[in-house]
Design a protein around this motif. Structure first.
Motif, PDB file in Angstrom:
ATOM      1  N   HIS A   1      50.186  42.670   4.214  1.00  0.00           N
ATOM      2  CA  HIS A   1      49.699  41.240   3.607  1.00  0.00           C
ATOM      3  C   HIS A   1      50.312  41.416   2.279  1.00  0.00           C
ATOM      4  O   HIS A   1      50.247  40.133   1.660  1.00  0.00           O
ATOM      5  CB  HIS A   1      48.100  41.158   3.686  1.00  0.00           C
ATOM      6  N   ASP A   2      50.801  42.618   1.772  1.00  0.00           N
ATOM      7  CA  ASP A   2      51.166  42.721   0.362  1.00  0.00           C
ATOM      8  C   ASP A   2      52.316  42.257  -0.092  1.00  0.00           C
ATOM      9  O   ASP A   2      53.387  42.667   0.099  1.00  0.00           O
ATOM     10  CB  ASP A   2      50.867  43.944  -0.029  1.00  0.00           C
ATOM     11  N   LEU A   3      52.331  40.841  -0.899  1.00  0.00           N
ATOM     12  CA  LEU A   3      53.273  40.375  -1.378  1.00  0.00           C
ATOM     13  C   LEU A   3      54.043  41.265  -2.336  1.00  0.00           C
ATOM     14  O   LEU A   3      55.382  40.953  -2.407  1.00  0.00           O
ATOM     15  CB  LEU A   3      52.984  38.937  -2.026  1.00  0.00           C
TER      16      LEU A   3
ATOM     17  N   GLY B   1      54.161  39.496  11.173  1.00  0.00           N
ATOM     18  CA  GLY B   1      52.837  39.148  11.116  1.00  0.00           C
ATOM     19  C   GLY B   1      52.355  38.421  10.059  1.00  0.00           C
ATOM     20  O   GLY B   1      52.910  37.319   9.771  1.00  0.00           O
ATOM     21  N   GLU B   2      51.314  38.811   9.179  1.00  0.00           N
ATOM     22  CA  GLU B   2      50.818  38.152   8.074  1.00  0.00           C
ATOM     23  C   GLU B   2      51.705  38.046   6.890  1.00  0.00           C
ATOM     24  O   GLU B   2      51.396  37.279   5.958  1.00  0.00           O
ATOM     25  CB  GLU B   2      49.538  38.734   7.636  1.00  0.00           C
ATOM     26  N   MET B   3      52.835  38.679   6.973  1.00  0.00           N
ATOM     27  CA  MET B   3      53.765  38.832   5.848  1.00  0.00           C
ATOM     28  C   MET B   3      54.663  37.298   5.961  1.00  0.00           C
ATOM     29  O   MET B   3      55.243  36.729   5.161  1.00  0.00           O
ATOM     30  CB  MET B   3      54.987  39.745   5.592  1.00  0.00           C
ATOM     31  N   LEU B   4      54.637  36.525   7.064  1.00  0.00           N
ATOM     32  CA  LEU B   4      55.253  35.281   7.166  1.00  0.00           C
ATOM     33  C   LEU B   4      55.021  34.180   5.980  1.00  0.00           C
ATOM     34  O   LEU B   4      55.971  33.576   5.687  1.00  0.00           O
ATOM     35  CB  LEU B   4      55.042  34.811   8.564  1.00  0.00           C
ATOM     36  N   PRO B   5      53.964  34.152   5.791  1.00  0.00           N
ATOM     37  CA  PRO B   5      53.761  33.179   4.587  1.00  0.00           C
ATOM     38  C   PRO B   5      54.475  33.395   3.203  1.00  0.00           C
ATOM     39  O   PRO B   5      54.547  32.598   2.419  1.00  0.00           O
ATOM     40  CB  PRO B   5      52.059  32.955   4.134  1.00  0.00           C
ATOM     41  N   ALA B   6      54.686  34.742   2.804  1.00  0.00           N
ATOM     42  CA  ALA B   6      55.560  34.886   1.955  1.00  0.00           C
ATOM     43  C   ALA B   6      56.868  34.091   1.508  1.00  0.00           C
ATOM     44  O   ALA B   6      57.271  33.912   0.550  1.00  0.00           O
ATOM     45  CB  ALA B   6      55.950  36.284   1.942  1.00  0.00           C
ATOM     46  N   HIS B   7      57.594  33.662   2.636  1.00  0.00           N
ATOM     47  CA  HIS B   7      58.720  32.789   2.494  1.00  0.00           C
ATOM     48  C   HIS B   7      58.407  31.557   1.773  1.00  0.00           C
ATOM     49  O   HIS B   7      59.286  30.896   1.541  1.00  0.00           O
ATOM     50  CB  HIS B   7      59.225  32.744   3.716  1.00  0.00           C
ATOM     51  N   SER B   8      57.136  31.210   1.608  1.00  0.00           N
ATOM     52  CA  SER B   8      56.724  29.992   0.921  1.00  0.00           C
ATOM     53  C   SER B   8      56.734  30.038  -0.545  1.00  0.00           C
ATOM     54  O   SER B   8      56.402  29.028  -1.244  1.00  0.00           O
ATOM     55  CB  SER B   8      55.791  29.279   1.840  1.00  0.00           C
ATOM     56  N   TYR B   9      56.952  31.135  -1.208  1.00  0.00           N
ATOM     57  CA  TYR B   9      56.723  31.339  -2.511  1.00  0.00           C
ATOM     58  C   TYR B   9      57.914  31.221  -3.445  1.00  0.00           C
ATOM     59  O   TYR B   9      58.718  32.300  -2.860  1.00  0.00           O
ATOM     60  CB  TYR B   9      55.999  32.684  -2.826  1.00  0.00           C
ATOM     61  N   PRO B  10      58.266  30.480  -4.255  1.00  0.00           N
ATOM     62  CA  PRO B  10      59.513  30.402  -4.806  1.00  0.00           C
ATOM     63  C   PRO B  10      60.121  31.648  -5.283  1.00  0.00           C
ATOM     64  O   PRO B  10      61.302  31.751  -5.056  1.00  0.00           O
ATOM     65  CB  PRO B  10      59.312  29.588  -5.893  1.00  0.00           C
ATOM     66  N   GLU B  11      59.209  32.586  -6.052  1.00  0.00           N
ATOM     67  CA  GLU B  11      59.713  33.625  -6.705  1.00  0.00           C
ATOM     68  C   GLU B  11      60.236  34.740  -5.580  1.00  0.00           C
ATOM     69  O   GLU B  11      60.806  35.653  -5.783  1.00  0.00           O
ATOM     70  CB  GLU B  11      58.847  34.373  -7.545  1.00  0.00           C
ATOM     71  N   ILE B  12      59.714  34.582  -4.214  1.00  0.00           N
ATOM     72  CA  ILE B  12      59.810  35.778  -3.103  1.00  0.00           C
ATOM     73  C   ILE B  12      61.210  34.901  -2.391  1.00  0.00           C
ATOM     74  O   ILE B  12      62.294  35.632  -1.854  1.00  0.00           O
ATOM     75  CB  ILE B  12      58.755  35.568  -2.440  1.00  0.00           C
ATOM     76  N   LYS B  13      61.131  33.568  -2.232  1.00  0.00           N
ATOM     77  CA  LYS B  13      62.179  33.098  -1.161  1.00  0.00           C
ATOM     78  C   LYS B  13      63.719  32.971  -1.783  1.00  0.00           C
ATOM     79  O   LYS B  13      64.651  32.489  -1.294  1.00  0.00           O
ATOM     80  CB  LYS B  13      61.786  31.678  -0.555  1.00  0.00           C
ATOM     81  N   ARG B  14      63.453  33.124  -3.239  1.00  0.00           N
ATOM     82  CA  ARG B  14      65.035  33.070  -4.060  1.00  0.00           C
ATOM     83  C   ARG B  14      65.784  34.187  -3.530  1.00  0.00           C
ATOM     84  O   ARG B  14      66.997  34.010  -3.750  1.00  0.00           O
ATOM     85  CB  ARG B  14      64.600  33.103  -5.431  1.00  0.00           C
ATOM     86  N   PHE B  15      65.197  35.296  -2.905  1.00  0.00           N
ATOM     87  CA  PHE B  15      66.051  36.317  -2.642  1.00  0.00           C
ATOM     88  C   PHE B  15      66.790  36.012  -1.099  1.00  0.00           C
ATOM     89  O   PHE B  15      66.093  35.934  -0.220  1.00  0.00           O
ATOM     90  CB  PHE B  15      65.535  37.713  -2.265  1.00  0.00           C
ATOM     91  N   PRO B  16      68.194  35.786  -1.147  1.00  0.00           N
ATOM     92  CA  PRO B  16      68.782  35.098  -0.058  1.00  0.00           C
ATOM     93  C   PRO B  16      68.966  36.263   1.132  1.00  0.00           C
ATOM     94  O   PRO B  16      69.074  36.067   2.217  1.00  0.00           O
ATOM     95  CB  PRO B  16      70.351  35.135  -0.487  1.00  0.00           C
ATOM     96  N   HIS B  17      68.587  37.580   0.888  1.00  0.00           N
ATOM     97  CA  HIS B  17      68.684  38.584   1.965  1.00  0.00           C
ATOM     98  C   HIS B  17      67.096  38.630   2.476  1.00  0.00           C
ATOM     99  O   HIS B  17      67.176  39.480   3.388  1.00  0.00           O
ATOM    100  CB  HIS B  17      69.261  40.006   1.513  1.00  0.00           C
ATOM    101  N   LEU B  18      66.210  37.892   2.325  1.00  0.00           N
ATOM    102  CA  LEU B  18      65.179  37.648   2.700  1.00  0.00           C
ATOM    103  C   LEU B  18      65.287  36.668   3.911  1.00  0.00           C
ATOM    104  O   LEU B  18      65.244  35.495   3.439  1.00  0.00           O
ATOM    105  CB  LEU B  18      63.849  37.111   2.065  1.00  0.00           C
ATOM    106  N   VAL B  19      65.700  36.886   5.308  1.00  0.00           N
ATOM    107  CA  VAL B  19      66.609  36.116   5.914  1.00  0.00           C
ATOM    108  C   VAL B  19      65.616  35.577   7.107  1.00  0.00           C
ATOM    109  O   VAL B  19      65.825  34.579   7.666  1.00  0.00           O
ATOM    110  CB  VAL B  19      67.712  36.903   6.729  1.00  0.00           C
ATOM    111  N   GLY B  20      64.468  36.145   7.415  1.00  0.00           N
ATOM    112  CA  GLY B  20      63.365  35.421   8.352  1.00  0.00           C
ATOM    113  C   GLY B  20      62.450  36.164   8.748  1.00  0.00           C
ATOM    114  O   GLY B  20      62.176  37.258   7.993  1.00  0.00           O
ATOM    115  N   ASN B  21      61.862  35.820   9.665  1.00  0.00           N
ATOM    116  CA  ASN B  21      60.513  36.475  10.052  1.00  0.00           C
ATOM    117  C   ASN B  21      60.948  37.064  11.696  1.00  0.00           C
ATOM    118  O   ASN B  21      61.572  36.113  12.324  1.00  0.00           O
ATOM    119  CB  ASN B  21      59.430  35.304  10.429  1.00  0.00           C
ATOM    120  N   TYR B  22      60.307  37.942  11.939  1.00  0.00           N
ATOM    121  CA  TYR B  22      60.606  38.880  13.145  1.00  0.00           C
ATOM    122  C   TYR B  22      59.258  39.081  13.799  1.00  0.00           C
ATOM    123  O   TYR B  22      58.326  39.720  13.251  1.00  0.00           O
ATOM    124  CB  TYR B  22      61.461  39.993  13.005  1.00  0.00           C
TER     125      TYR B  22
END
Length: 557
Positions: A250-252, A273-294
């Motif tokens: 869970h830890d962003l 799992g519960e890290m999926l919502p991290a993709h919706s935060y602007p400062e986190i999703k700005r990293f292009p190598h955060l490529v998806g959820n598995y």
């Protein structure tokens, strides 16, 4: 051993030889000893604050220890007896420092149920203390009242969940001594007592709900302040060619720090799992190598982790005892621990993890026909749409809002939540959060479903850590309509497993929310007498037949 803090309690009673989670009797004993000490340290903290003059840094050390030590005892967090014993030894030192301070102020020391604990004791000594002095059944006998004991357990489960949420806040430097820490330690101090005062314990349970609400609010603020307001974001659920690291829990902050350290390395990072919502935060999703959820929810990790061609980082609950196929490439951090599994300390140097990823093959090709799901429907996005939601009701496009979320798990009975969601009328909205969202967002029947006015029928509001979003939205709807939350066309079906879910439930009850359906089974620690009180005051009920429950929900029951 006697443990029934989670929904997996064997036969609806409790685990007595080996936990369903995999916790053995030795781990259970030292965890019981640790929780006994948490209550004792909390009592000393309460007394120290009443005395006045305690140095802030000393109290902060005790406060942080209280949160982190408690977090380590939640379901599927720490299976390492060595880690638990280290927490005990640190707690003994903190308690002794508090005693020195109290004596310097001329105060009478509080009665210490853990006076026999000493940092020089062996593991076997701590284990023996847990079995003899901190055993749950001993407390039950001492209280001599089934309902009082039940309320003590309900408050304990909820307070454990609050401590977990508060720990996430503290990691982001959000810390509220007055509204959260002090009352939290006051609750632990009350729960240390074996006095079977049902009325007082009922008030303590409601107090835990109040603290839980304050903590969830602060965590919501901490995440949005640190990483930007979450916004609806399409997340790739298909793999891409390249080296890979998987982040679960869970830890962003851990994810953010890992993304910083992997930037420019050619390593792709996936959430699980519960890290999926991290993709919706602007400062986190700005990293292009955060490529998806598995993958999906925690209970499928033994298959999903085994098939992932890279190392895995687990940042919080829920971890399972790893299989040999991936045991040498799974890492824990924070309060998470499994004996023999590599642990990343608070310095957060992920270099070993990065090297592990570089040494592995990763994914050889891009997965064909990529598919996406949308996450990030937080209250910051939905509250401005309240009038649109109400208009949809008035125009006949929306018949009801269902909140279906919470914890996921292995039991077949949890299919109830999928069946309920899929049976909901086509003119209804389904808000979902927690890992139980996987029972909804992967439904083919609900894929891309929309109302007649174009609003999506399924909205993923985030982690269990984001439960505050649902509360804020419901309160905003009630305010706009000038009615109570129980008068809204909103129905709640909550899937519970562990103590964070208990904290959310108590927050809802503290707000007076009624007609909650809780399943797939009710907690083993709720006695028939207390269940009767909850039914009478809140109409709290267990889940039943999806068809019959849906019919009742549509009638407002």
């Amino acid at each position: 051993m006697f443990c029934r803090q989670c929904e997996q309690a064997k036969k609806g009673f409790g685990c007595t030889t080996l936990g369903t989670c995999g916790k053995n009797s030795d781990t259970s004993a030292v965890q019981d000893a640790l929780m006994h000490l948490v209550k004792s340290v909390s009592t000393h903290c309460v007394t120290a604050r009443e005395a006045g003059g305690a140095r802030r840094e000393e109290m902060r050390a005790a406060d942080n220890w209280t949160l982190e030590a408690t977090f380590s005892t939640l379901t599927n967090v720490n299976f390492s007896e060595d880690d638990i014993v280290d927490f005990i030894k640190a707690g003994v030192g903190i308690k002794e420092d508090l005693k020195v301070f109290l004596l310097s102020k001329g105060c009478e020391l509080p009665f210490d149920k853990c006076s026999s604990l000493d940092a020089s004791m062996s593991f076997e000594d701590f284990e023996e203390f847990g079995r003899k002095e901190a055993n749950l059944l001993k407390r039950e006998m001492a209280m001599g009242d089934e309902n009082a004991f039940s309320l003590n357990e309900i408050a304990t489960a909820g307070t454990k969940g609050v401590a977990a949420y508060a720990t996430h806040c503290a990691r982001l430097d959000f810390f509220d001594e007055e509204k959260i820490i002090k009352p939290l330690q006051q609750v632990w101090s009350k729960l240390e007592s074996d006095e079977p005062d049902v009325d007082a314990l009922l008030q303590t349970v409601l107090q835990v709900g109040d603290i839980s609400l304050a903590t969830l609010s602060m965590l919501d603020e901490a995440h949005a302040t640190t990483y930007g307001s979450p916004e609806p974001t399409k997340v790739r659920f298909s793999t891409m060619k390249g080296k890979a690291i998987l982040v679960s829990g869970h830890d962003l902050k851990d994810l953010y720090q890992l993304l910083q350290q992997t930037e420019g390395t050619g390593i792709n990072v996936y959430t699980h799992g519960e890290m999926l919502p991290a993709h919706s935060y602007p400062e986190i999703k700005r990293f292009p190598h955060l490529v998806g959820n598995y993958g999906t929810a925690w209970q499928k990790q033994k298959i999903e982790f085994a098939n992932f061609p890279g190392p895995i980082l687990v940042t919080s609950n829920c971890i399972l005892h790893p299989r040999r196929t991936y045991r040498d490439r799974i890492y824990t951090t924070n309060q998470v621990g499994v004996y023999g599994v590599k642990h990343i300390d608070e310095g957060k140097d992920f270099s070993q993890l990065l090297q592990n990823a570089q040494d592995m093959d990763g994914f050889e090709i891009d997965e064909p026909n990529p598919h996406y799901k949308t996450a990030g429907f937080s209250h910051r996005h939905l509250v401005p749409m309240v009038k649109d939601i109400i208009k949809a009701v008035q125009d006949g496009h929306l018949s009801r809002v269902f909140l279906i979320g919470g914890c996921d798990g292995t039991e077949h009975k949890r299919n109830y939540f999928t069946d309920l969601a899929e049976s909901a009328p086509d003119d209804s909205i389904i808000l979902t959060l927690g890992c139980a969202k996987n029972r909804v967002i992967h439904s083919q029947k609900l894929l891309d479903a929309k109302l007649a006015n174009g609003l999506p029928r399924v909205m993923d509001m985030g982690q269990c850590n984001d439960s505050y979003s649902a509360i804020v939205l419901v309160q905003a709807l009630a305010k706009e309509l000038n009615c109570g939350v129980n008068d809204l066309p909103v129905s709640l079906a909550l899937s519970h497993l562990e103590q964070k879910a208990a904290a959310v439930l108590l927050a809802l009850l503290n707000l007076g929310v009624k007609n909650i359906r809780l399943g797939p089974t009710l907690p083993a620690y709720i006695s028939p007498g207390i269940l009767s009180v909850l039914q009478q005051n809140y109409n709290l009920m267990g889940t039943g037949s999806p068809k019959e429950d849906l019919e009742a929900m549509m009638k407002g029951n």
